[in-house]
Write an enzyme that holds these catalytic residues in place. Structure first.
Site, PDB file in Angstrom:
ATOM      1  N   ARG A  88     -57.919 -58.821  27.261  1.00  0.00           N
ATOM      2  CA  ARG A  88     -57.203 -57.449  27.106  1.00  0.00           C
ATOM      3  C   ARG A  88     -56.095 -57.460  25.916  1.00  0.00           C
ATOM      4  O   ARG A  88     -55.179 -57.492  26.159  1.00  0.00           O
ATOM      5  CB  ARG A  88     -56.698 -57.166  28.401  1.00  0.00           C
ATOM      6  N   ARG A  93     -48.848 -55.590  32.772  1.00  0.00           N
ATOM      7  CA  ARG A  93     -49.315 -55.400  31.288  1.00  0.00           C
ATOM      8  C   ARG A  93     -49.102 -54.116  30.716  1.00  0.00           C
ATOM      9  O   ARG A  93     -48.940 -54.036  29.507  1.00  0.00           O
ATOM     10  CB  ARG A  93     -50.816 -55.906  31.179  1.00  0.00           C
ATOM     11  N   ILE A 125     -54.329 -56.391  22.547  1.00  0.00           N
ATOM     12  CA  ILE A 125     -53.489 -55.066  22.053  1.00  0.00           C
ATOM     13  C   ILE A 125     -53.608 -54.891  20.669  1.00  0.00           C
ATOM     14  O   ILE A 125     -52.735 -54.042  20.102  1.00  0.00           O
ATOM     15  CB  ILE A 125     -51.900 -55.039  22.696  1.00  0.00           C
ATOM     16  N   ASP A 126     -54.700 -55.367  20.216  1.00  0.00           N
ATOM     17  CA  ASP A 126     -55.033 -55.114  18.453  1.00  0.00           C
ATOM     18  C   ASP A 126     -55.043 -53.587  18.442  1.00  0.00           C
ATOM     19  O   ASP A 126     -54.489 -53.278  17.304  1.00  0.00           O
ATOM     20  CB  ASP A 126     -56.145 -55.937  17.931  1.00  0.00           C
ATOM     21  N   ASP A 159     -62.343 -49.055  37.188  1.00  0.00           N
ATOM     22  CA  ASP A 159     -61.232 -49.259  38.447  1.00  0.00           C
ATOM     23  C   ASP A 159     -62.103 -49.072  39.726  1.00  0.00           C
ATOM     24  O   ASP A 159     -61.344 -49.307  40.923  1.00  0.00           O
ATOM     25  CB  ASP A 159     -60.200 -48.410  38.246  1.00  0.00           C
ATOM     26  N   LYS A 200     -51.115 -43.957  39.628  1.00  0.00           N
ATOM     27  CA  LYS A 200     -50.437 -44.882  39.019  1.00  0.00           C
ATOM     28  C   LYS A 200     -50.451 -44.804  37.574  1.00  0.00           C
ATOM     29  O   LYS A 200     -49.543 -45.171  36.684  1.00  0.00           O
ATOM     30  CB  LYS A 200     -50.869 -46.175  39.483  1.00  0.00           C
ATOM     31  N   ASN A 201     -51.764 -44.634  37.002  1.00  0.00           N
ATOM     32  CA  ASN A 201     -52.130 -44.997  35.478  1.00  0.00           C
ATOM     33  C   ASN A 201     -51.293 -43.873  34.594  1.00  0.00           C
ATOM     34  O   ASN A 201     -51.478 -43.856  33.432  1.00  0.00           O
ATOM     35  CB  ASN A 201     -53.475 -45.066  35.227  1.00  0.00           C
ATOM     36  N   ARG A 242     -49.738 -53.397  44.165  1.00  0.00           N
ATOM     37  CA  ARG A 242     -49.282 -52.977  42.803  1.00  0.00           C
ATOM     38  C   ARG A 242     -49.888 -51.220  42.529  1.00  0.00           C
ATOM     39  O   ARG A 242     -49.235 -50.744  41.812  1.00  0.00           O
ATOM     40  CB  ARG A 242     -49.947 -53.965  41.984  1.00  0.00           C
ATOM     41  N   CYS A 268     -52.933 -57.887  35.163  1.00  0.00           N
ATOM     42  CA  CYS A 268     -54.135 -58.226  35.826  1.00  0.00           C
ATOM     43  C   CYS A 268     -54.952 -59.170  35.092  1.00  0.00           C
ATOM     44  O   CYS A 268     -54.912 -58.938  33.712  1.00  0.00           O
ATOM     45  CB  CYS A 268     -55.188 -56.920  36.194  1.00  0.00           C
TER      46      CYS A 268
END
Ligand code: UD1
Length: 431
Positions: free
Chosen positions: A130, A101, A132-133, A313, A31-32, A405, A125
């Site tokens: 989480r 996300r 995103i900087d 995970d 998936k990732n 998902r 999730c």
């Protein structure tokens, strides 16, 4: 006339605890990785073809994102064809980003192609903070101007320029976004302290097939020389090590024996080592493993870390496994703040787990007893389905859509291994 309320969608897994799982299971593409490969396709007009793409809800959502940006996407078995137009869009809608996300990954490719991109503030999730900087500061170092709105972020640039970027934390998503922005940027980009996950090497493999010049993907030092233009390519997604690890735990926790294929065991090195510490037998072969266990599982200490460390995970699945192991185990979560969401649900089933900060202390073994629990997120949801397999009586895991998902047909796959797992989907309309 009675007033009608909107339909409520109830989805759940109903599991009856039973004997050991036995048999074979083949995992799908990661998936990732597949999510990012879809974003990479945006970089080149024409048809990019991806094989071994898992049929899961996150891919459906990401497909909708790239379709919204003007692509045509169609599936034939596990093959996904993405037809990218000359002119792609530059905005992603809130309802899609809210569902996924990871769709923030379109920032890099759209900025590269359009010089402007606007994305809604991401959802996905609920795993603590989480931010995103790191994605945004990486793009800013490549010359982008970042504009923050109340519910969106916008980035603009005349032409992305190579930069030397050192990540303060080896973020998977930030490494990927920078990579996607850098492949067609002016000049050379280096990423120091880059994330080393196998999915990043897979992304670089597709980008290289498209004509990119990348060295060191999969290591902590990546160098990208910008090229003028990329062409569409064909690529097979690498196997899903997290799905594989989930079935490996299913085998061990039920004291069964399951052959798990379709992935590279080298990508699960530490996880397999921990399974052995817990007392499972793990036989490796190219492309898969067989995991078996009998009574007498033992405690273990586990610390999650970026790859090649133990993957966050698989942390909820191991938390479950440790509830069945004799002794006191300590599990330390270092990657995400909020990722002990499964603990309350496992305790409801009879587990003895105490959380102190980012440590969970598990005392085992404890007999689990079926109850109604709620899947708080994707991986915890999968772990709760496995908990149902070892709990006495019936366990109901609601909010099953979280599990969809990332797992293709987990109920049918567990049934094929002898598990008693049913899926119920009810659309109830209150009147
Ligand atoms: C990816 C995976 C996810 C996995 C995670 C860690 C996808 C779609 N998801 O998520 O399944 O659990 O890697 O292996 O590939 N962080 C910041 N600022 C940033 C970015 C991240 O502070 O700009 C923090 C996050 O809050 C988190 C940590 O870094 O605490 C890890 O995040 P990251 O490695 O970026 O994970 P994702 O790419 O989101």
């Amino acid at each position: 006339m009675a007033e009608r309320y909107p339909a409520a969608h109830m989805n759940a897994f109903v599991i009856r605890g039973g004997g050991p799982l036995r048999g074979e299971v083949r995992v799908g593409g990661a998936k990732n990785s597949a999510l990012k490969l879809l974003a990479a396709a945006l970089l080149a007009p024409g048809r990019t073809v991806l094989r071994n793409v898992p049929d899961i809800a996150d891919i459906t959502t990401m497909t909708a994102v790239v379709e919204h940006l003007g692509c045509r996407v169609w599936r034939d078995g596990d093959r996904l064809t993405v037809e990218v137009p000359e002119e792609v869009g530059d905005e992603t809608p809130a309802h899609l980003v809210g569902r996924l996300r990871a769709s923030i990954i379109v920032l890099g490719p759209l900025l590269a192609r359009r010089g402007r991109v606007r994305v809604a503030t991401p959802g996905g999730c609920n795993l603590g903070n989480r931010a995103i900087d790191l994605h945004l500061s990486g793009l800013a170092q490549m010359g982008a101007e970042i504009i923050y709105g109340a519910d969106h972020v916008e980035a603009r640039v005349e032409r992305l320029a190579g930069a030397d970027i050192d990540l303060p934390f080896a973020s998977v998503g930030a490494t990927e976004n920078i990579l996607l922005a850098a492949v067609t940027a002016e000049g050379t980009t280096t990423v120091g302290n880059a994330a080393r996950e196998p999915e990043i090497a897979d992304l670089a493999a597709l980008l290289s097939a498209m004509g990119a010049d990348i060295h060191g993907a999969g290591t902590s030092e990546i160098t990208v020389r910008g090229v003028g233009r990329l062409s569409p390519a064909h690529h097979t997604v690498l196997g899903d090590r997290i799905e594989a690890g989930t079935y490996a735990v299913a085998a061990a926790v039920t004291r069964g024996s399951v052959a798990v294929d379709g992935f590279d065991p080298a990508h699960l090195r530490l996880v397999l080592a921990k399974l052995r510490v817990v007392g499972a037998r793990v036989d490796e072969r190219p492309g898969g493993v067989t995991v078996s266990a009998e009574d007498g599982l033992r405690s273990a200490d586990i610390v999650t870390l970026p790859y090649p460390g133990f993957p966050t995970d698989l942390q909820p699945q191991f938390l479950l496994l440790l509830t069945q192991a004799a002794g006191t185990s300590m599990l330390t979560e270092n990657v995400f703040d909020g990722r002990f969401s499964i603990v309350d649900e496992l305790v409801r089933l009879g587990a003895d787990i105490a959380v102190e900060g980012h440590h969970a202390v598990v005392r085992g073994p404890r007999t689990l007893r079926g109850a109604s629990v709620r899947a708080p997120d994707l991986r915890a949801g999968a772990a709760l389905v496995l908990a149902g397999l070892v709990a006495e009586g019936e366990t109901v895991v609601t909010d099953a859509a979280h599990v969809d998902r990332g797992y293709a047909d987990i109920a049918a796959r567990l049934r094929a291994l002898g598990g008693d797992v049913r899926r119920i989907d009810v659309v109830a309309t209150a009147v």
